[in-house]
Design a protein around this motif. Structure first.
Motif, PDB file in Angstrom:
ATOM      1  N   UNK A  49       0.862  -1.179   0.000  1.00  0.00           N
ATOM      2  CA  UNK A  49       0.000   0.000   0.000  1.00  0.00           C
ATOM      3  C   UNK A  49       0.901   1.231   0.000  1.00  0.00           C
ATOM      4  N   UNK A  50       0.747   2.040  -1.039  1.00  0.00           N
ATOM      5  CA  UNK A  50       1.620   3.200  -1.228  1.00  0.00           C
ATOM      6  C   UNK A  50       0.862   4.503  -1.002  1.00  0.00           C
ATOM      7  N   UNK A  51       1.622   5.513  -0.616  1.00  0.00           N
ATOM      8  CA  UNK A  51       1.112   6.869  -0.488  1.00  0.00           C
ATOM      9  C   UNK A  51       1.548   7.633  -1.734  1.00  0.00           C
ATOM     10  N   UNK A  52       0.597   8.276  -2.399  1.00  0.00           N
ATOM     11  CA  UNK A  52       0.867   9.062  -3.598  1.00  0.00           C
ATOM     12  C   UNK A  52       0.416  10.494  -3.372  1.00  0.00           C
ATOM     13  N   UNK A  53       1.112  11.442  -3.979  1.00  0.00           N
ATOM     14  CA  UNK A  53       0.684  12.837  -3.974  1.00  0.00           C
ATOM     15  C   UNK A  53       0.521  13.281  -5.419  1.00  0.00           C
ATOM     16  N   UNK A 110      -5.404  17.590 -14.477  1.00  0.00           N
ATOM     17  CA  UNK A 110      -4.507  16.587 -15.067  1.00  0.00           C
ATOM     18  C   UNK A 110      -3.575  16.064 -13.975  1.00  0.00           C
ATOM     19  N   UNK A 111      -4.097  15.178 -13.099  1.00  0.00           N
ATOM     20  CA  UNK A 111      -3.274  14.703 -11.980  1.00  0.00           C
ATOM     21  C   UNK A 111      -2.100  13.838 -12.435  1.00  0.00           C
ATOM     22  N   UNK A 112      -0.989  13.992 -11.720  1.00  0.00           N
ATOM     23  CA  UNK A 112       0.179  13.136 -11.893  1.00  0.00           C
ATOM     24  C   UNK A 112       0.446  12.545 -10.516  1.00  0.00           C
ATOM     25  N   UNK A 113       0.133  11.254 -10.348  1.00  0.00           N
ATOM     26  CA  UNK A 113       0.264  10.613  -9.045  1.00  0.00           C
ATOM     27  C   UNK A 113       1.690  10.120  -8.857  1.00  0.00           C
ATOM     28  N   UNK A 114       2.402  10.739  -7.905  1.00  0.00           N
ATOM     29  CA  UNK A 114       3.801  10.438  -7.637  1.00  0.00           C
ATOM     30  C   UNK A 114       3.908   9.728  -6.293  1.00  0.00           C
ATOM     31  N   UNK A 115       4.541   8.572  -6.281  1.00  0.00           N
ATOM     32  CA  UNK A 115       4.698   7.808  -5.039  1.00  0.00           C
ATOM     33  C   UNK A 115       5.707   8.485  -4.120  1.00  0.00           C
ATOM     34  N   UNK A 116       5.398   8.489  -2.832  1.00  0.00           N
ATOM     35  CA  UNK A 116       6.353   8.951  -1.826  1.00  0.00           C
ATOM     36  C   UNK A 116       7.153   7.710  -1.437  1.00  0.00           C
ATOM     37  N   UNK A 117       8.178   7.412  -2.229  1.00  0.00           N
ATOM     38  CA  UNK A 117       8.919   6.149  -2.093  1.00  0.00           C
ATOM     39  C   UNK A 117       9.741   6.077  -0.817  1.00  0.00           C
ATOM     40  N   UNK A 118      10.102   7.208  -0.233  1.00  0.00           N
ATOM     41  CA  UNK A 118      10.899   7.184   0.987  1.00  0.00           C
ATOM     42  C   UNK A 118      10.052   6.907   2.223  1.00  0.00           C
ATOM     43  N   UNK A 155      -2.536  23.411  -0.667  1.00  0.00           N
ATOM     44  CA  UNK A 155      -3.431  22.255  -0.615  1.00  0.00           C
ATOM     45  C   UNK A 155      -3.034  21.336  -1.755  1.00  0.00           C
ATOM     46  N   UNK A 156      -3.105  20.027  -1.517  1.00  0.00           N
ATOM     47  CA  UNK A 156      -2.781  19.074  -2.571  1.00  0.00           C
ATOM     48  C   UNK A 156      -3.549  17.785  -2.319  1.00  0.00           C
ATOM     49  N   UNK A 157      -3.587  16.934  -3.325  1.00  0.00           N
ATOM     50  CA  UNK A 157      -4.331  15.684  -3.221  1.00  0.00           C
ATOM     51  C   UNK A 157      -3.400  14.529  -2.880  1.00  0.00           C
ATOM     52  N   UNK A 158      -3.907  13.605  -2.050  1.00  0.00           N
ATOM     53  CA  UNK A 158      -3.174  12.386  -1.714  1.00  0.00           C
ATOM     54  C   UNK A 158      -4.034  11.178  -2.050  1.00  0.00           C
ATOM     55  N   UNK A 159      -3.339  10.058  -2.271  1.00  0.00           N
ATOM     56  CA  UNK A 159      -3.988   8.766  -2.499  1.00  0.00           C
ATOM     57  C   UNK A 159      -3.267   7.718  -1.694  1.00  0.00           C
ATOM     58  N   UNK A 160      -4.029   6.814  -1.102  1.00  0.00           N
ATOM     59  CA  UNK A 160      -3.479   5.618  -0.459  1.00  0.00           C
ATOM     60  C   UNK A 160      -4.092   4.440  -1.197  1.00  0.00           C
ATOM     61  N   UNK A 161      -3.236   3.595  -1.775  1.00  0.00           N
ATOM     62  CA  UNK A 161      -3.763   2.473  -2.540  1.00  0.00           C
ATOM     63  C   UNK A 161      -2.687   1.448  -2.802  1.00  0.00           C
ATOM     64  N   UNK A 162      -3.130   0.257  -3.132  1.00  0.00           N
ATOM     65  CA  UNK A 162      -2.205  -0.763  -3.614  1.00  0.00           C
ATOM     66  C   UNK A 162      -2.342  -0.803  -5.134  1.00  0.00           C
TER      67      UNK A 162
END
Length: 143
Positions: free
Chosen positions: A9-13, A20-28, A90-97
């Motif tokens: 399960x990853x956190x994306x911003x 035009x969202x660009x979902x970038x994983x917070x890999x750290x 303000x920004x959007x986040x996603x939590x998903x696998x």
């Protein structure tokens, strides 16, 4: 039933725009927690005695707390999030696998707090807490 590993399960911003969202994983990230709260409305009468009676319909709120290693060499780091905090962005986040059919969550947030920890006997880390502004939505991961 197969348990889901926390590493799946990853956190994306959203580093793009709302249109035009660009979902970038917070890999750290080393861990994150989604918190959802509902204020319960009390509706106790004089005849209820010592028992509390609750009604639905209270205000809801949500937040995400996460820890991350202070790393370099990545396209997007927690320091970028701290910069957004300093801008009051303000920004959007996603939590998903990435598993098709799994459940994910997304919404708009602002950073409430951040801290940088640098122990003498360990790795430098960053802790952030983001508060949802508006609704948290649930979605099913498509292929």
């Amino acid at each position: 039933m197969t348990p889901i590993r926390g590493t799946d399960i990853m956190l994306y911003v959203n580093t793009g725009t709302v249109a035009a969202p660009v979902w970038t994983a917070v890999c750290s990230s080393t861990g994150h927690t989604l918190n959802i709260n509902t204020e319960l409305l009390e509706a106790r009468t004089k005849c209820d005695g010592d028992w509390r009676r609750l009604l639905p319909g209270g205000i809801r709120n949500w937040s995400v707390d996460f820890d991350a290693l202070d790393t370099s060499g990545q396209t997007f780091t927690p320091h970028d999030l701290i910069a957004w905090q300093l801008e009051n962005r303000q920004f959007m986040v996603r939590l998903r696998s990435n598993a098709t059919g799994s459940t994910g969550y997304q919404g708009t947030v602002m950073i409430e707090s951040s801290s940088l920890s640098a122990p003498v006997d360990g790795w430098s880390s960053i802790n952030l807490s983001v508060q949802g502004t508006g609704a948290l939505t649930q979605f099913v991961v498509a292929p």
